[in-house]
Design an enzyme around this catalytic site. Structure first.
Site, PDB file in Angstrom:
ATOM      1  N   HIS A 187       0.796  -1.256   0.075  1.00  0.00           N
ATOM      2  CA  HIS A 187      -0.017  -0.011  -0.001  1.00  0.00           C
ATOM      3  C   HIS A 187       0.861   1.298  -0.060  1.00  0.00           C
ATOM      4  O   HIS A 187       0.232   2.281   0.134  1.00  0.00           O
ATOM      5  CB  HIS A 187      -0.850   0.085   1.384  1.00  0.00           C
ATOM      6  CG  HIS A 187      -2.055   0.937   1.184  1.00  0.00           C
ATOM      7  ND1 HIS A 187      -2.201   2.026   2.177  1.00  0.00           N
ATOM      8  CD2 HIS A 187      -3.301   1.008   0.336  1.00  0.00           C
ATOM      9  CE1 HIS A 187      -3.362   2.829   1.778  1.00  0.00           C
ATOM     10  NE2 HIS A 187      -3.897   2.096   0.755  1.00  0.00           N
ATOM     11  N   LYS A 210       3.048   4.474  -1.239  1.00  0.00           N
ATOM     12  CA  LYS A 210       3.302   5.475  -2.279  1.00  0.00           C
ATOM     13  C   LYS A 210       4.521   6.198  -2.190  1.00  0.00           C
ATOM     14  O   LYS A 210       4.478   7.244  -1.437  1.00  0.00           O
ATOM     15  CB  LYS A 210       1.808   6.200  -2.432  1.00  0.00           C
ATOM     16  CG  LYS A 210       0.647   5.649  -2.755  1.00  0.00           C
ATOM     17  CD  LYS A 210      -0.243   5.330  -1.731  1.00  0.00           C
ATOM     18  CE  LYS A 210      -1.409   4.706  -1.938  1.00  0.00           C
ATOM     19  NZ  LYS A 210      -2.137   4.568  -0.864  1.00  0.00           N
ATOM     20  N   ASP A 260      17.497   9.794  -7.101  1.00  0.00           N
ATOM     21  CA  ASP A 260      18.790   9.803  -6.959  1.00  0.00           C
ATOM     22  C   ASP A 260      18.889   9.647  -5.428  1.00  0.00           C
ATOM     23  O   ASP A 260      18.636   8.938  -4.765  1.00  0.00           O
ATOM     24  CB  ASP A 260      19.355  11.259  -7.501  1.00  0.00           C
ATOM     25  CG  ASP A 260      19.515  11.202  -8.772  1.00  0.00           C
ATOM     26  OD1 ASP A 260      19.430  10.109  -9.523  1.00  0.00           O
ATOM     27  OD2 ASP A 260      19.298  12.236  -9.536  1.00  0.00           O
ATOM     28  N   HIS A 277      -9.499  11.561  -0.115  1.00  0.00           N
ATOM     29  CA  HIS A 277      -8.570  10.256   0.128  1.00  0.00           C
ATOM     30  C   HIS A 277      -7.323  10.675   0.931  1.00  0.00           C
ATOM     31  O   HIS A 277      -6.456   9.879   1.192  1.00  0.00           O
ATOM     32  CB  HIS A 277      -8.109   9.702  -1.303  1.00  0.00           C
ATOM     33  CG  HIS A 277      -7.433   8.562  -1.099  1.00  0.00           C
ATOM     34  ND1 HIS A 277      -6.179   8.262  -1.498  1.00  0.00           N
ATOM     35  CD2 HIS A 277      -8.014   7.061  -0.748  1.00  0.00           C
ATOM     36  CE1 HIS A 277      -6.077   6.964  -1.311  1.00  0.00           C
ATOM     37  NE2 HIS A 277      -7.064   6.223  -0.754  1.00  0.00           N
ATOM     38  N   LYS A 299      -4.561  11.491   4.024  1.00  0.00           N
ATOM     39  CA  LYS A 299      -4.626  10.717   5.379  1.00  0.00           C
ATOM     40  C   LYS A 299      -3.613  11.576   6.162  1.00  0.00           C
ATOM     41  O   LYS A 299      -2.455  11.667   5.771  1.00  0.00           O
ATOM     42  CB  LYS A 299      -4.096   9.332   4.966  1.00  0.00           C
ATOM     43  CG  LYS A 299      -4.652   8.769   3.938  1.00  0.00           C
ATOM     44  CD  LYS A 299      -3.947   7.505   3.264  1.00  0.00           C
ATOM     45  CE  LYS A 299      -4.129   7.044   2.188  1.00  0.00           C
ATOM     46  NZ  LYS A 299      -5.487   6.334   2.080  1.00  0.00           N
ATOM     47  N   ASP A 318      -1.781  20.158  17.369  1.00  0.00           N
ATOM     48  CA  ASP A 318      -1.080  21.470  17.946  1.00  0.00           C
ATOM     49  C   ASP A 318      -0.664  22.267  17.096  1.00  0.00           C
ATOM     50  O   ASP A 318       0.368  23.114  17.240  1.00  0.00           O
ATOM     51  CB  ASP A 318      -0.091  21.135  19.213  1.00  0.00           C
ATOM     52  CG  ASP A 318      -0.948  20.561  20.453  1.00  0.00           C
ATOM     53  OD1 ASP A 318      -2.306  20.591  20.465  1.00  0.00           O
ATOM     54  OD2 ASP A 318      -0.502  19.981  20.977  1.00  0.00           O
TER      55      ASP A 318
END
Length: 447
Positions: free
Chosen positions: A177, A179, A184, A365, A367, A372
């Site tokens: 899952h 991404k 480099d 979508h 996340k 604070d």
């Protein structure tokens, strides 16, 4: 009835026996992980003043040997086109290596631009390795793109390849899952965006455009850690440790010095990663630590909200203390079961004065967790059991005042496009809704 027993038996086999067959392999891979981390001489724990959020950083270090490090610059992308343009520019400017992991690579105008730039990079000698989830990127593997990329010299792994023959040998519910894009020795892209064109992806299900974020982080020391994460996932798929390839780029400082004198105490990043073989409770415990560290405000944005009882109680506890707790979830969802199961938890949250916002018009979508305005968690982790306990996930805990101010402004923008749910209205929702919420809640370990 016999079919029901067969299905139950198959699920038991999948969850317990199929997974156990690979435990020895995962343990071996974890030993390689620890060995490679030591080779990088990352033990700089004592050189960093971590008075704020010390327990969170120490937890990750003690569990997987990864310390908190600094970075030079971070950029936030909320627009896919701008992200792709930046990504293509960096790929075209690359000269050594490009390592990529994605859950979903969906053929389309924007993602095809990335594929073409990778092919050109490979032809000019840039080492390119790609890991894509078999199910998430199913449509990509049906196109000509994999063959074109392989012919150019790009190595592509189909993670947890799914077919009828291997049903009894691998956990079919285990998914890659992450991404991430590593370019480099300096540029890291990470976030919740899949490699898709949001204007056409899942357009037929009627939930609108996918709203996501991605981050570009410039940092030599972060890159050291992120490549070890990639190498671990590569070894899980191939059984091959490619750390020696890493050293061939002279990536290890000859003086074995990881710490730099010009340390930025206000730009810190802690990597959290998960997967078979790695400590299984790290994400869950980190989320609990982050939630309890809040003093004034806690903002959670997630597309899939199915928390454990511990996380639910933690959120309610900080809200009961008078802390401003806000949770932003999409009003519509691409998963029918998640849509209903997530609503089961809202009653308890509302009773603790947690502010619940339903994002309208498009599918949110993103996340993130923001504490604070001082600390944030970004990456691929959802508030559900699959992300927390099962999948290969990646998240960064970031302490950076400039970034967190941008994240706060973004959450405020999300809230301005959302409906605030009041307890009085929620408790009077239709009775059949409550029944359906309870029924789908029973499936929450699988969602």
């Amino acid at each position: 009835m016999k079919y029901i027993f067969f299905l139950i038996g198959f699920l038991v086999y999948q969850i317990y026996f199929s997974g156990n067959k690979r435990k020895k392999f995962y343990k071996k891979a974890y030993k390689v992980w620890l060995n490679n981390i030591k080779k990088l001489n990352l033990n700089i724990k004592k050189k960093i003043n971590k008075k704020i959020y010390k327990s969170i950083f120490d937890l990750c270090f003690n569990k997987i040997n990864i310390p908190v490090v600094n970075f030079d610059k971070i950029s936030l992308f909320t627009n896919n086109k701008k992200l792709i343009n930046s990504l293509v520019f960096d790929i075209n400017s690359s000269f050594k290596s490009i390592y990529i992991i994605f859950y979903i690579w969906e053929p389309g105008f924007l993602s095809n631009k990335v594929a073409l730039s990778l092919i050109k990079a490979s032809y000019r000698g840039v080492k390119c390795k790609i890991i894509l989830d078999s199910i998430g990127s199913l449509n990509f593997f049906k196109t000509i793109w994999p063959n074109l990329m392989i012919k150019s010299g790009i190595e592509i792994l189909e993670s947890f390849k799914f077919n009828i023959l291997n049903l009894f040998f691998i956990r079919v519910d285990l998914r890659q899952h992450k991404k991430i894009i590593l370019i480099d020795n300096y540029i890291t892209y990470i976030g919740s965006m899949n490699l898709i064109d949001p204007y056409i992806f899942k357009k037929n299900i009627g939930i609108g455009k996918w709203m996501d974020i991605m981050f570009k982080i410039n940092g030599f020391y972060l890159m050291k850690i992120m490549k070890i994460v990639f190498f671990y996932d590569w070894e899980i798929e191939t059984g091959i440790d490619i750390f020696e390839d890493y050293k061939s780029y002279n990536f290890i400082n000859k003086n074995n010095k990881f710490y730099i004198n010009k340390f930025k105490p206000n730009s810190l990043v802690q990597v959290i990663t998960s997967g078979p073989g790695l400590p299984g409770d790290l994400i869950h415990r980190s989320l609990l630590d982050i939630i309890f560290s809040s003093k004034k405000r806690l903002i959670i944005t997630t597309p899939y909200f199915i928390p454990s009882n511990f996380l639910l109680d933690a959120i309610c506890t900080v809200a009961d203390k008078g802390i401003d707790v806000r949770i932003i979830i999409p009003n519509e969802n691409d998963s029918f079961l998640v849509y209903w199961a997530s609503r089961y938890f809202l009653n308890k949250l509302l009773l603790s004065n947690v502010k619940i916002y339903f994002f309208k018009n498009n599918f949110l979508h993103t996340k993130t967790i923001l504490v604070d305005n001082n600390l944030s968690l970004i990456g691929t982790v959802n508030f559900d059991m699959r992300s927390i306990w099962l999948n290969f996930e990646i998240a960064l805990i970031i302490k950076d005042n400039i970034l967190n101010k941008k994240l706060f402004d973004l959450q405020e923008k999300y809230i301005s496009q959302s409906d605030l749910i009041s307890y009085d209205i929620w408790k009077n929702r239709p009775f059949y809704n409550k029944i359906f919420e309870k029924l789908t809640y029973l499936l929450n370990p699988l969602l």
